[in-house]
Design an enzyme around this catalytic site. Structure first.
Site, PDB file in Angstrom:
ATOM      1  N   HIS A 189      -4.027   1.772   4.727  1.00  0.00           N
ATOM      2  CA  HIS A 189      -3.395   3.020   4.294  1.00  0.00           C
ATOM      3  C   HIS A 189      -3.217   4.011   5.449  1.00  0.00           C
ATOM      4  CE1 HIS A 189      -4.673   1.455   0.339  1.00  0.00           C
ATOM      5  NE2 HIS A 189      -3.600   2.090  -0.100  1.00  0.00           N
ATOM      6  N   SER A 199      -7.332   3.456  -2.211  1.00  0.00           N
ATOM      7  CA  SER A 199      -7.484   3.311  -0.761  1.00  0.00           C
ATOM      8  C   SER A 199      -8.958   3.416  -0.435  1.00  0.00           C
ATOM      9  CB  SER A 199      -6.713   4.429  -0.052  1.00  0.00           C
ATOM     10  OG  SER A 199      -7.178   4.578   1.275  1.00  0.00           O
ATOM     11  N   GLY A 223     -10.236   4.068   2.488  1.00  0.00           N
ATOM     12  CA  GLY A 223     -10.443   5.201   3.393  1.00  0.00           C
ATOM     13  C   GLY A 223     -10.149   6.561   2.786  1.00  0.00           C
ATOM     14  N   LYS A 252       0.836  -1.198   0.000  1.00  0.00           N
ATOM     15  CA  LYS A 252       0.000   0.000   0.000  1.00  0.00           C
ATOM     16  C   LYS A 252       0.876   1.254   0.000  1.00  0.00           C
ATOM     17  CE  LYS A 252      -4.040  -1.918   2.348  1.00  0.00           C
ATOM     18  NZ  LYS A 252      -3.837  -3.296   1.941  1.00  0.00           N
TER      19      LYS A 252
END
Length: 131
Positions: A59, A100, A102, A32
């Site tokens: 992340h 990601s 989030g 990531k």
């Protein structure tokens, strides 16, 4: 006596910001990454950096590590998004992809331009592929 010549300008506005590396990613594997904007409080100079590691399960774990480090140097951090990086150091290839959950998808084209500064002899590509 003539006045002193002006001090040479620094590419990133100040020595502290210049001391922050553009890229810190793992030397090998798929992991990531996040794209982070550093900015002086109240505006002014800003710069985008790339951070990625296999050690991060999510992340936000990367951001939680970067943010306090940058705050100590006097910067505000904003995560612009994330994705994944596949780093093959043997073949000198980096692939940027994914997103990601989030933070949303980083602008991978911006990430690639930053990576090219550090990995000048690499083939670096990006896509919106999830895998």
């Amino acid at each position: 006596m003539a006045p002193a010549p002006p001090a040479p300008s620094r590419p990133h506005g100040g020595s502290a910001m210049a001391a922050v590396r553009d890229v810190e990613i793992d030397p090998e594997g798929t992991f990531k990454y996040i794209l982070v904007r550093l900015q002086r409080p109240g505006g002014g100079e800003q710069r985008d950096i790339v951070r990625g590691t296999k050690a991060a399960e999510f992340h936000n774990h990367i951001f939680e590590k970067v943010n306090p480090e940058m705050e100590k140097l006097g910067y505000e951090c904003k995560c612009l998004g994330g994705g994944k990086i596949e780093h093959n150091s043997k073949d000198k290839k980096i692939r940027v992809f994914g997103l990601s959950t989030g933070y949303g998808k980083a602008d991978h084209s911006v990430t690639v331009e930053i990576l090219k500064k550090e990995y000048t002899d690499y083939e670096i590509t990006w896509s919106d592929d999830k895998k």
